[in-house]
Scaffold this motif. Structure first.
Motif, PDB file in Angstrom:
ATOM      1  N   LYS A  91       0.849  -1.196   0.000  1.00 37.04           N
ATOM      2  CA  LYS A  91       0.000   0.000   0.000  1.00 37.04           C
ATOM      3  C   LYS A  91       0.881   1.242   0.000  1.00 37.04           C
ATOM      4  O   LYS A  91       2.091   1.173   0.169  1.00 37.04           O
ATOM      5  CB  LYS A  91      -0.903   0.048   1.244  1.00 37.04           C
ATOM      6  CG  LYS A  91      -1.797  -1.158   1.447  1.00 37.04           C
ATOM      7  CD  LYS A  91      -2.883  -1.284   0.410  1.00 37.04           C
ATOM      8  CE  LYS A  91      -3.683  -2.559   0.654  1.00 37.04           C
ATOM      9  NZ  LYS A  91      -4.522  -2.915  -0.450  1.00 37.04           N
ATOM     10  N   ARG A  92       0.231   2.397  -0.111  1.00 38.34           N
ATOM     11  CA  ARG A  92       0.918   3.678  -0.121  1.00 38.34           C
ATOM     12  C   ARG A  92       0.679   4.376   1.229  1.00 38.34           C
ATOM     13  O   ARG A  92      -0.440   4.412   1.722  1.00 38.34           O
ATOM     14  CB  ARG A  92       0.388   4.540  -1.261  1.00 38.34           C
ATOM     15  CG  ARG A  92       1.157   5.826  -1.454  1.00 38.34           C
ATOM     16  CD  ARG A  92       0.577   6.642  -2.600  1.00 38.34           C
ATOM     17  NE  ARG A  92       0.671   5.993  -3.890  1.00 38.34           N
ATOM     18  CZ  ARG A  92       1.716   6.009  -4.709  1.00 38.34           C
ATOM     19  NH1 ARG A  92       2.815   6.663  -4.350  1.00 38.34           N
ATOM     20  NH2 ARG A  92       1.685   5.408  -5.878  1.00 38.34           N
ATOM     21  N   ILE A  93       1.732   4.963   1.795  1.00 37.89           N
ATOM     22  CA  ILE A  93       1.596   5.715   3.045  1.00 37.89           C
ATOM     23  C   ILE A  93       0.901   7.038   2.738  1.00 37.89           C
ATOM     24  O   ILE A  93       1.365   7.820   1.913  1.00 37.89           O
ATOM     25  CB  ILE A  93       2.969   5.990   3.701  1.00 37.89           C
ATOM     26  CG1 ILE A  93       3.664   4.683   4.082  1.00 37.89           C
ATOM     27  CG2 ILE A  93       2.799   6.902   4.917  1.00 37.89           C
ATOM     28  CD1 ILE A  93       5.097   4.865   4.571  1.00 37.89           C
ATOM     29  N   ILE A  94      -0.201   7.278   3.429  1.00 36.96           N
ATOM     30  CA  ILE A  94      -0.943   8.535   3.302  1.00 36.96           C
ATOM     31  C   ILE A  94      -0.739   9.381   4.561  1.00 36.96           C
ATOM     32  O   ILE A  94      -0.552  10.582   4.473  1.00 36.96           O
ATOM     33  CB  ILE A  94      -2.447   8.258   3.072  1.00 36.96           C
ATOM     34  CG1 ILE A  94      -2.658   7.431   1.806  1.00 36.96           C
ATOM     35  CG2 ILE A  94      -3.246   9.564   3.039  1.00 36.96           C
ATOM     36  CD1 ILE A  94      -2.200   8.077   0.518  1.00 36.96           C
ATOM     37  N   GLY A  95      -0.781   8.743   5.732  1.00 40.51           N
ATOM     38  CA  GLY A  95      -0.658   9.476   6.979  1.00 40.51           C
ATOM     39  C   GLY A  95       0.467   8.959   7.855  1.00 40.51           C
ATOM     40  O   GLY A  95       0.646   7.753   8.003  1.00 40.51           O
ATOM     41  N   LEU A  96       1.202   9.886   8.433  1.00 41.38           N
ATOM     42  CA  LEU A  96       2.296   9.579   9.362  1.00 41.38           C
ATOM     43  C   LEU A  96       1.815   9.825  10.790  1.00 41.38           C
ATOM     44  O   LEU A  96       0.775  10.461  11.003  1.00 41.38           O
ATOM     45  CB  LEU A  96       3.501  10.466   9.038  1.00 41.38           C
ATOM     46  CG  LEU A  96       4.067  10.305   7.626  1.00 41.38           C
ATOM     47  CD1 LEU A  96       5.041  11.435   7.305  1.00 41.38           C
ATOM     48  CD2 LEU A  96       4.727   8.949   7.469  1.00 41.38           C
ATOM     49  N   PRO A  97       2.549   9.341  11.798  1.00 41.67           N
ATOM     50  CA  PRO A  97       2.127   9.560  13.184  1.00 41.67           C
ATOM     51  C   PRO A  97       1.853  11.039  13.474  1.00 41.67           C
ATOM     52  O   PRO A  97       2.640  11.909  13.099  1.00 41.67           O
ATOM     53  CB  PRO A  97       3.319   9.044  14.001  1.00 41.67           C
ATOM     54  CG  PRO A  97       3.971   8.032  13.114  1.00 41.67           C
ATOM     55  CD  PRO A  97       3.799   8.568  11.719  1.00 41.67           C
ATOM     56  N   GLY A  98       0.699  11.286  14.089  1.00 42.05           N
ATOM     57  CA  GLY A  98       0.317  12.648  14.456  1.00 42.05           C
ATOM     58  C   GLY A  98      -0.481  13.393  13.393  1.00 42.05           C
ATOM     59  O   GLY A  98      -1.018  14.473  13.653  1.00 42.05           O
ATOM     60  N   ASP A  99      -0.587  12.838  12.176  1.00 34.30           N
ATOM     61  CA  ASP A  99      -1.327  13.504  11.095  1.00 34.30           C
ATOM     62  C   ASP A  99      -2.832  13.398  11.285  1.00 34.30           C
ATOM     63  O   ASP A  99      -3.345  12.369  11.723  1.00 34.30           O
ATOM     64  CB  ASP A  99      -0.994  12.871   9.731  1.00 34.30           C
ATOM     65  CG  ASP A  99       0.346  13.279   9.179  1.00 34.30           C
ATOM     66  OD1 ASP A  99       0.941  14.238   9.695  1.00 34.30           O
ATOM     67  OD2 ASP A  99       0.790  12.627   8.204  1.00 34.30           O
ATOM     68  N   ARG A 100      -3.523  14.464  10.912  1.00 38.56           N
ATOM     69  CA  ARG A 100      -4.984  14.447  10.772  1.00 38.56           C
ATOM     70  C   ARG A 100      -5.257  14.216   9.288  1.00 38.56           C
ATOM     71  O   ARG A 100      -4.782  14.979   8.441  1.00 38.56           O
ATOM     72  CB  ARG A 100      -5.609  15.777  11.217  1.00 38.56           C
ATOM     73  CG  ARG A 100      -5.647  15.964  12.718  1.00 38.56           C
ATOM     74  CD  ARG A 100      -6.297  17.279  13.125  1.00 38.56           C
ATOM     75  NE  ARG A 100      -5.459  18.419  12.706  1.00 38.56           N
ATOM     76  CZ  ARG A 100      -5.802  19.310  11.765  1.00 38.56           C
ATOM     77  NH1 ARG A 100      -6.956  19.248  11.177  1.00 38.56           N
ATOM     78  NH2 ARG A 100      -4.980  20.281  11.444  1.00 38.56           N
ATOM     79  N   ILE A 101      -6.008  13.174   8.968  1.00 38.57           N
ATOM     80  CA  ILE A 101      -6.275  12.797   7.586  1.00 38.57           C
ATOM     81  C   ILE A 101      -7.756  13.004   7.286  1.00 38.57           C
ATOM     82  O   ILE A 101      -8.614  12.588   8.075  1.00 38.57           O
ATOM     83  CB  ILE A 101      -5.921  11.312   7.329  1.00 38.57           C
ATOM     84  CG1 ILE A 101      -4.455  11.035   7.673  1.00 38.57           C
ATOM     85  CG2 ILE A 101      -6.261  10.890   5.899  1.00 38.57           C
ATOM     86  CD1 ILE A 101      -3.452  11.739   6.816  1.00 38.57           C
ATOM     87  N   GLU A 102      -8.030  13.603   6.130  1.00 36.69           N
ATOM     88  CA  GLU A 102      -9.407  13.763   5.678  1.00 36.69           C
ATOM     89  C   GLU A 102      -9.427  13.769   4.157  1.00 36.69           C
ATOM     90  O   GLU A 102      -8.516  14.306   3.511  1.00 36.69           O
ATOM     91  CB  GLU A 102      -9.990  15.078   6.196  1.00 36.69           C
ATOM     92  CG  GLU A 102     -11.412  15.331   5.730  1.00 36.69           C
ATOM     93  CD  GLU A 102     -12.000  16.631   6.248  1.00 36.69           C
ATOM     94  OE1 GLU A 102     -13.197  16.845   6.010  1.00 36.69           O
ATOM     95  OE2 GLU A 102     -11.272  17.439   6.869  1.00 36.69           O
ATOM     96  N   TYR A 103     -10.436  13.128   3.592  1.00 35.39           N
ATOM     97  CA  TYR A 103     -10.706  13.236   2.158  1.00 35.39           C
ATOM     98  C   TYR A 103     -12.028  13.965   2.009  1.00 35.39           C
ATOM     99  O   TYR A 103     -13.021  13.600   2.656  1.00 35.39           O
ATOM    100  CB  TYR A 103     -10.812  11.856   1.503  1.00 35.39           C
ATOM    101  CG  TYR A 103      -9.499  11.384   0.960  1.00 35.39           C
ATOM    102  CD1 TYR A 103      -9.122  11.669  -0.352  1.00 35.39           C
ATOM    103  CD2 TYR A 103      -8.621  10.679   1.753  1.00 35.39           C
ATOM    104  CE1 TYR A 103      -7.904  11.258  -0.842  1.00 35.39           C
ATOM    105  CE2 TYR A 103      -7.399  10.260   1.270  1.00 35.39           C
ATOM    106  CZ  TYR A 103      -7.050  10.551  -0.035  1.00 35.39           C
ATOM    107  OH  TYR A 103      -5.837  10.151  -0.518  1.00 35.39           O
ATOM    108  N   LYS A 104     -12.018  15.005   1.192  1.00 34.13           N
ATOM    109  CA  LYS A 104     -13.244  15.759   0.947  1.00 34.13           C
ATOM    110  C   LYS A 104     -13.264  16.133  -0.530  1.00 34.13           C
ATOM    111  O   LYS A 104     -12.282  16.675  -1.055  1.00 34.13           O
ATOM    112  CB  LYS A 104     -13.265  17.010   1.834  1.00 34.13           C
ATOM    113  CG  LYS A 104     -14.584  17.753   1.823  1.00 34.13           C
ATOM    114  CD  LYS A 104     -14.667  18.772   2.937  1.00 34.13           C
ATOM    115  CE  LYS A 104     -13.766  19.940   2.625  1.00 34.13           C
ATOM    116  NZ  LYS A 104     -13.858  21.014   3.605  1.00 34.13           N
TER     117      LYS A 104
END
Length: 186
Positions: A82-95
């Motif tokens: 898979k591909r890394i999208i989020g690292l530790p501490g990141d807030r992730i959102e798709y909109k």
């Protein structure tokens, strides 16, 4: 005397072959190993049955980076790519089919090929990290949030949760087969 010399050369040859196999085993176990992509979750970047080189040493010297393609132990018997999208501490959102990390929009050029063929249906459905099995606003320390490039057909962190960094086997950047696709991944 000729017989002893032949026997000595034969033993030296056997020792050389044994040492070569031992070195190859160490390299394959600890440094590089071949892998075969199984499935369509990383299309269009990777195709089913692409053959790649897995670099097991890279993350011994550096931290994983956003958008790296990694192989990790998903279960005791199965590894995922898979591909890394989020690292530790990141807030992730798709909109609206756009990735936001810590409130900043990111382009994902590796998805352009898929997005071109779509009508009004987004490739990546909108979600917030807390709506996934991760269950928190940020990626936990010691974990990564990963996704397949084939967003509509990928069993990734949206379903399995964040991936422990200690389960990462290595990064996969080099395709060597089929020859027409050989090269370094984006």
């Amino acid at each position: 005397m000729g017989r002893k010399r032949k026997k000595s050369k034969l033993l030296e040859g056997i020792k050389t072959i044994a040492v070569a196999f031992a070195i190859a085993g160490v390299i394959r176990t600890f440094v590089f190993s071949p892998i075969i992509v199984d499935g369509q979750s990383m299309m269009p970047t990777l195709q089913n049955e692409d053959k790649m080189i897995l670099n097991k040493l890279d993350y011994k010297f550096k931290e994983p980076e956003r958008f790296d393609i990694i192989v990790f132990h998903a279960t005791e018997d199965e590894d995922y790519i898979k591909r890394i999208i989020g690292l530790p501490g990141d807030r992730i959102e798709y909109k609206d089919d756009t990735l936001y990390v810590n409130g900043k929009a990111y382009e994902e050029p590796y998805l352009d090929q898929y997005k071109q063929g779509l009508s009004s249906i987004p490739l990546t459905r909108s979600f917030k990290l807390e709506d996934t099995p991760v269950g928190s606003e940020t990626v936990p320390e010691g974990y990564l949030f990963v996704m397949g490039d084939n967003r509509r057909n990928s069993k990734d962190s949206r379903l399995i949760g964040a991936v422990p960094i200690d389960q990462v086997v290595g990064d996969a950047k080099i395709i060597y087969w089929p020859i027409k696709d050989a090269g370094i991944t984006e």
